[in-house]
Scaffold this motif. Structure first.
Motif, PDB file in Angstrom:
ATOM      1  N   LEU A 387      44.277  43.393  46.040  1.00 27.83           N
ATOM      2  CA  LEU A 387      42.827  43.507  45.924  1.00 27.83           C
ATOM      3  C   LEU A 387      42.247  44.203  47.144  1.00 27.83           C
ATOM      4  O   LEU A 387      42.771  44.063  48.258  1.00 27.83           O
ATOM      5  CB  LEU A 387      42.177  42.130  45.755  1.00 27.83           C
ATOM      6  N   ASP A 391      36.506  42.914  47.033  1.00 36.38           N
ATOM      7  CA  ASP A 391      36.828  42.245  45.781  1.00 36.38           C
ATOM      8  C   ASP A 391      36.791  40.728  45.998  1.00 36.38           C
ATOM      9  O   ASP A 391      36.924  40.242  47.116  1.00 36.38           O
ATOM     10  CB  ASP A 391      38.222  42.665  45.289  1.00 36.38           C
ATOM     11  N   LEU A 405      36.788  42.864  40.359  1.00 32.52           N
ATOM     12  CA  LEU A 405      37.086  44.166  40.969  1.00 32.52           C
ATOM     13  C   LEU A 405      35.773  44.925  41.102  1.00 32.52           C
ATOM     14  O   LEU A 405      35.208  45.414  40.122  1.00 32.52           O
ATOM     15  CB  LEU A 405      38.088  44.946  40.112  1.00 32.52           C
TER      16      LEU A 405
END
Length: 445
Positions: A387, A391, A405
């Motif tokens: 990530l 995020d 996201l």
């Protein structure tokens, strides 16, 4: 005046002891062990003189009853006997007696030994009081609170355990130094004492963590009123002290657990209150929360036997809570959100994708606890690796994990998910377990 309680079946012995002691002590006497135990429930003495050889209930039996009584077990006892041999004396001392005195009484010996034992008991109590007090705030300490709650664990009384934490206290120490930090903690303690009252218990557990225990017929609304007054009072007193601090303000977060519903002893009540406190911290700080409310709110997503799909998860995310006003977050998180919003404004169009991961057995069977724990741990590590900054991810069930996201197209999102799946399998090393996912787009313009 110290109170001496004497149990002896011979009236002559009782009169003799009273003549010796009346000038210096308050003396209460009885001829029966059973009657003595009943009288002791009404008034606790400073010392007990206990004859060994008595009919119906002898001194050893009375002593055993005293040691099994939480209120009377620490009262010092001196055994009395006309036929005190070495074996009897050793038995009495092993049972917890402070001394043994032979009859008939020698007045000076009796007074001297009683004076010595009372002085020792007083010194012991003073040392215990010191050991149970916090040196900085003069409140009781963690050891006391543990002892109190563990002693009352078996009783049927209801109560509320409150855990308090001072928000931004580290900044106070960093900016103003530990002397001001100590002054802040002392003011914290004084407000707590005032709000808790003499009939309840308040202590400093350590650092900027404080606790209070309210025993009796308190209702939830009573505890809410107390918590609200504590927050207002503590913040007023401390922020008044920090008037020259510019923009720095401190606030108070409180977690609350109920006895016996959330636990009985210290460990369980502390754990429940700590979870409620964590909820407050994660939702902007400054406020109070009850553990049982947290448990109800989490039940939908943390049910061991229940899984949700993406639509259900989105529905849960869209539910509005009871809180109103500004959404407060940690500084670092605020920066991430700020930059994301700034990017959205610049681009005028953006995609945010919500991904719900589920750890599954390939055969469709329910995962056992050990495999589920290992699976979710591997997933957390894989998610953390791939990530991007900004995020957001959270565990939302026994075998489920959600990720937001914030800057990814659908194609990029699928690529990230693919990397997470590969890393998950590598970390877990179990071919019987797979990682499934659902992804949905949250669009704005």
């Amino acid at each position: 005046m110290k109170h001496i309680f004497m149990v002896d079946d011979e009236i002559s012995n009782l009169k003799c002891a009273a003549q010796i002691l009346n000038d210096s002590y308050e003396v209460t006497t009885t001829q029966s062990g059973k009657q003595g135990l009943l009288l002791l429930e009404k008034k606790i003495p400073d010392l007990i003189l206990l004859d060994i050889n008595m009919p119906e209930m002898n001194g050893y039996e009375v002593m055993e009853a005293l040691k099994n009584n939480q209120i009377l077990k620490d009262v010092p006892v001196i055994f009395l006997s006309s036929h005190m041999d070495g074996e009897s004396e050793i038995k009495g001392l092993k049972m917890g007696a402070m001394d043994c005195i032979r009859k008939p009484f020698e007045p000076e010996i009796v007074r001297s030994r009683i004076d010595k034992i009372l002085k020792m008991t007083e010194q012991k109590k003073e040392l215990q009081d010191i050991a149970l007090k916090d040196g900085l705030t003069a409140l009781l300490n963690r050891r006391y609170m543990e002892r109190l709650l563990n002693q009352t664990e078996a009783d049927g009384k209801k109560g509320f355990f409150m855990l308090l934490d001072l928000d931004n206290f580290k900044l106070v120490n960093d900016i103003f130094g530990h002397k001001v930090g100590d002054d802040v903690l002392i003011r914290f303690a004084r407000v707590m004492e005032k709000q808790v009252g003499d009939e309840n218990s308040v202590c400093r557990l350590g650092g900027d963590e404080f606790a209070a225990y309210f025993s009796g017929n308190y209702k939830k609304k009573d505890i809410i009123n107390i918590a609200s007054r504590m927050i207002a009072g503590i913040e007023y007193e401390i922020n008044e002290l920090l008037l020259d601090s510019g923009d720095l303000k401190v606030s108070v977060s409180i977690g609350i657990a109920r006895k016996p519903e959330d636990g009985r002893g210290f460990t369980k009540l502390y754990s429940a209150a700590d979870k409620a406190l964590y909820f407050v911290k994660q939702n902007g700080k400054r406020g109070y929360h009850f553990f049982h409310e947290t448990a109800m709110e989490l039940k939908e997503t943390e049910d061991e036997s229940k899984q949700i799909d993406l639509v259900q998860f989105q529905h849960l995310m869209q539910k509005k809570g009871r809180e109103s006003g500004v959404y407060r977050v940690e500084y670092t998180m605020f920066k991430w959100i700020y930059h994301f919003i700034a990017q959205c404004i610049e681009q005028k169009s953006y995609d945010v994708h919500l991904v719900l991961f589920t750890v599954c057995d390939k055969t469709g069977m329910e995962l056992e606890k050990d495999r589920a724990v290992k699976g979710i741990e591997a997933l957390e590590q894989a998610v953390a690796k791939f990530l991007s900054r900004g995020d957001v991810a959270t565990k939302c069930g026994r075998v489920q994990y959600a990720a937001l996201l914030t800057d990814a197209t659908a194609e990029k999102g699928k690529m990230i998910i693919s990397h997470i799946q590969e890393k998950f399998q590598e970390l877990l090393g179990d071919d019987t377990v797979e990682l499934n996912y659902e992804m949905g787009s949250i669009k704005g313009n």
